[in-house]
Design an enzyme around this catalytic site. Structure first.
Site: not given
Ligand SMILES: *Cc1c(COP(=O)(O)O)cnc(C)c1O
Length: 360
Positions: A103, A172, A196
């Site tokens: 990511w 993030d 999540k």
């Molecule tokens: C799942 C995830 C993403 C992607 O998220 P989307 O909402 O599908 O764009 C980005 N960063 C991390 C750390 C993730 O776990």
């Protein structure tokens, strides 16, 4: 009702049962309105109340100061990967990225479209199995971006990285937001896809200090400027109303479970039990460096791909879903976010023991 099974999905992921029950009741009529939550106008009194309560709960649970915006955006965390440099990075500036997984890689790739980038640290040399200790920043980074929990590789920053004075930390936090206490004032911006730890897919929570909102580029389409969403209470266009509603229920659940301190302790206990089992196991072993282990995504292997596959299929048959690891790590991954129940950890450990005994 069909029996619910143990869901170890990395995302969208398990939600608290009480939250699902409450949502179910409000599908046909939100409270006594006679209109279901999915059917209310985002401009109506009933939904505005839902929105206001969700923002208030978010501020309370996350300890978010009043000089930060709480925004509900769309396009997932992946849209933030480009929105951030689009707003805060110019062609002559450098943005620093702490690269600790897939990511982070995706995030830095997007920044390259808008300006210069600098990899301040990376754990790519060991397939992202650890969190680097040494960080080397560029001279004057426009911002510093990191991924607090590496969903795929099962690693997590134990604490925020130190950053140089005069820049902003952007995180993030998609896979560990509100899973433990957090000091929001250390950040310029925190963002997370909700699916999540916070709710269903379809909404991205963005926490951003006001001066960053103001600093963002002004020549972009309005939808891509943070100030547009800040000025319009995330309702410049139709927001993901149901996802915001559900996030509110999840935040209420977090509050009822001791807030971030409470869920943090519960998460530490859940992950701790599983790692303790893996550490003494003769068959399974954890793939992340001990000091970098994630409390959200526990990655492990047997060291034998055929045995891993045998385990995954036996686990599925026994009612444990979503344990197959991401293809870039292989093996297994147990995603055990906030809402994953402690009883599911005990059930998994019993199953791991049984498999180990049968395959020793
Ligand atoms: C799942 C995830 C993403 C992607 O998220 P989307 O909402 O599908 O764009 C980005 N960063 C991390 C750390 C993730 O776990």
């Amino acid at each position: 009702m069909t029996k619910r099974i143990w869901n170890f999905s990395a995302g969208p992921a398990v939600l608290p049962e009480s939250v699902l029950e409450e949502a179910k009741e409000n599908l046909l009529s939100l409270g006594s309105t006679g209109i279901g939550i999915l059917e209310h106008s985002h401009r109506g009194k009933a939904f505005i109340a839902v929105y206001e309560e969700t923002v208030a709960l978010c501020r309370e649970v996350g300890g978010i100061p009043s000089d930060y915006q709480v925004l509900f955006l769309q396009g997932g965390a992946s849209t933030q990967f480009f929105s951030i440099p689009m707003n805060f990075l110019t062609a002559d500036q450098t943005a620093d990225y702490l690269v600790t997984g897939s990511w982070s890689e995706k995030a830095i790739e997007e920044a390259k479209r808008f300006g210069k980038t600098h990899i301040a640290c990376s754990s790519k040399d060991k397939n992202y199995s650890y969190i680097p200790k040494a960080i080397s920043y560029s001279e004057k980074p426009a911002y510093v971006h990191f991924t607090s929990n590496n969903t795929i590789f099962g690693t997590q920053w134990a604490a925020e990285p130190e950053i140089p004075a005069g820049t902003d930390l952007i995180c993030d936090a998609s896979s560990d937001i509100f899973s433990r206490p957090i000091d929001v004032t250390k950040y310029g911006m925190i963002y997370a896809g909700a699916q999540k730890n916070l709710g269903p897919s379809g909404v991205t929570l963005v926490l951003m200090r006001n001066d960053l909102v103001e600093r963002g580029a002004k020549d972009l389409p309005p939808m891509l400027q943070y100030r547009t969403h800040a000025k319009n209470d995330s309702m410049y266009n139709t927001p993901p109303t149901f996802a915001i509603y559900l996030m509110g229920l999840v935040l209420k659940w977090i509050k009822a479970n001791g807030g971030l301190a409470g869920v943090g302790e519960r998460n530490a206990a859940k992950a701790g039990k599983l790692y303790a089992y893996l550490d003494q196991s003769k068959l399974f072993k954890s793939t992340a460096a001990t000091d970098s282990r994630s409390q959200m995504n526990v990655t492990f292997v047997t060291g034998n791909e055929e045995l891993d596959a045998k385990f995954c299929s036996a686990a599925t048959k026994a009612g444990f879903d979503g344990l197959k690891g991401h293809r870039s790590v292989g093996g297994m991954r147990a995603s055990i976010y906030n809402a994953f129940p402690p009883a599911g950890i005990d059930a998994l450990i019993d199953f791991l023991k049984k498999f180990e005994a049968e395959n020793a």
